[in-house]
Write a protein that holds these residues in place. Sequence first.
Motif, PDB file in Angstrom:
ATOM      1  N   GLU A  92      -2.758 -27.084  17.870  1.00  0.00           N
ATOM      2  CA  GLU A  92      -1.853 -28.164  18.256  1.00  0.00           C
ATOM      3  C   GLU A  92      -0.434 -27.868  17.793  1.00  0.00           C
ATOM      4  OE1 GLU A  92      -3.483 -31.851  16.831  1.00  0.00           O
ATOM      5  OE2 GLU A  92      -5.514 -31.331  17.507  1.00  0.00           O
ATOM      6  N   TRP A  93      -0.285 -27.343  16.585  1.00  0.00           N
ATOM      7  CA  TRP A  93       1.044 -27.011  16.076  1.00  0.00           C
ATOM      8  C   TRP A  93       1.700 -25.905  16.892  1.00  0.00           C
ATOM      9  CZ3 TRP A  93      -1.011 -26.783  10.373  1.00  0.00           C
ATOM     10  CH2 TRP A  93      -1.188 -28.082   9.904  1.00  0.00           C
ATOM     11  N   LEU A  94       0.910 -24.915  17.316  1.00  0.00           N
ATOM     12  CA  LEU A  94       1.458 -23.839  18.142  1.00  0.00           C
ATOM     13  C   LEU A  94       1.977 -24.382  19.467  1.00  0.00           C
ATOM     14  CD1 LEU A  94      -1.224 -21.071  17.510  1.00  0.00           C
ATOM     15  CD2 LEU A  94       1.223 -20.841  17.037  1.00  0.00           C
ATOM     16  N   LEU A  95       1.228 -25.255  20.087  1.00  0.00           N
ATOM     17  CA  LEU A  95       1.644 -25.822  21.368  1.00  0.00           C
ATOM     18  C   LEU A  95       2.923 -26.636  21.232  1.00  0.00           C
ATOM     19  CD1 LEU A  95      -1.834 -26.936  22.777  1.00  0.00           C
ATOM     20  CD2 LEU A  95      -0.463 -24.989  23.515  1.00  0.00           C
ATOM     21  N   GLN A  96       3.113 -27.260  20.065  1.00  0.00           N
ATOM     22  CA  GLN A  96       4.281 -28.111  19.842  1.00  0.00           C
ATOM     23  C   GLN A  96       5.495 -27.343  19.313  1.00  0.00           C
ATOM     24  OE1 GLN A  96       2.691 -30.944  17.041  1.00  0.00           O
ATOM     25  NE2 GLN A  96       1.167 -31.734  18.501  1.00  0.00           N
ATOM     26  N   ALA A  97       5.328 -26.035  19.053  1.00  0.00           N
ATOM     27  CA  ALA A  97       6.392 -25.257  18.407  1.00  0.00           C
ATOM     28  C   ALA A  97       7.605 -25.048  19.294  1.00  0.00           C
ATOM     29  CB  ALA A  97       5.844 -23.901  17.958  1.00  0.00           C
ATOM     30  N   GLY A  98       7.409 -25.005  20.616  1.00  0.00           N
ATOM     31  CA  GLY A  98       8.521 -24.742  21.515  1.00  0.00           C
ATOM     32  C   GLY A  98       8.068 -24.742  22.954  1.00  0.00           C
ATOM     33  N   ASP A  99       8.903 -24.192  23.807  1.00  0.00           N
ATOM     34  CA  ASP A  99       8.644 -24.179  25.246  1.00  0.00           C
ATOM     35  C   ASP A  99       7.906 -22.904  25.618  1.00  0.00           C
ATOM     36  OD1 ASP A  99       8.666 -24.781  27.897  1.00  0.00           O
ATOM     37  OD2 ASP A  99      10.794 -24.363  28.214  1.00  0.00           O
TER      38      ASP A  99
END
Length: 265
Positions: free
Chosen positions: A229-236
């Motif tokens: 989840e954190w990876l997906l929220q890290a950027g575009d």
Amino acid sequence: MPETQGNGPVNLLRPLLLMCYSAFFLPLTVFHLLVNFQLKTFLSVDDFKDEWFARLWAFFGPKSRDMAAPAVMPLLQKNASGVCLDIGPGSGQWLYLFQRANNPDIKKIYGIEPNPGMHKALRENAVKAGLGEIYEIIGCGAEELQTKGGLQKNSIDTIITVQCLCSIPTPEVIIKELYPLLKPGGQWLVYEHVRTKHRSDFVEYWQSGINIVWPHMFNGCNIRRPTDEWLLQAGDWEEVKLRPGAGEGKYDTVPHIIGTLKKRR
């Protein structure tokens, strides 16, 4: 979806076996430090844990590699290119997959390993893999890459994280700090422990209980982090290809996510 063979309730006991391995090396580490008069190590809990884990991993690392190889080999072999950032490589158990014959487009690899007890084996494995001239060990934490590491934004073609984001400090913050280092179109190769997706099932509570002791025995490894989840929220991201570990299901206390993320151009 039916559970795969070998993925029944007995899998709940697997982390207990792994913790027994770790416990076995605790008195051996104490004995080694006493015999070699490395008494200063006892004055720091972090230094002692680093030494304990280094000795455990010298034995268990190759076995862990063999168990994970069917999943990790297709991910790492022939996929890394350009300037690479290898986060938490430990003793370098996966470096053989980056041999130039399989990855001719690799120009440089920065190995970010804060545990000095791993550096000797890491350097030896880099040389053994034929990467001695392009592999540079940076002995700081991933959170210090732009300050102590001297790395610039948009300078990395490939970020590699294999079972390391579970143990670094403030992982959510660090993931967001690593994202800007990646060039547009660059890729992130990931194989990590994550919090179980089977929320409200027994395994959720079992994982929580195991995680009380687990980090102390595996040098800070936390198996309850929602790293995906954190990876997906890290950027575009232009492209995301993440999937659960092969054959893993509701009885796995230490589940994984595996795959790639490509930064939007």
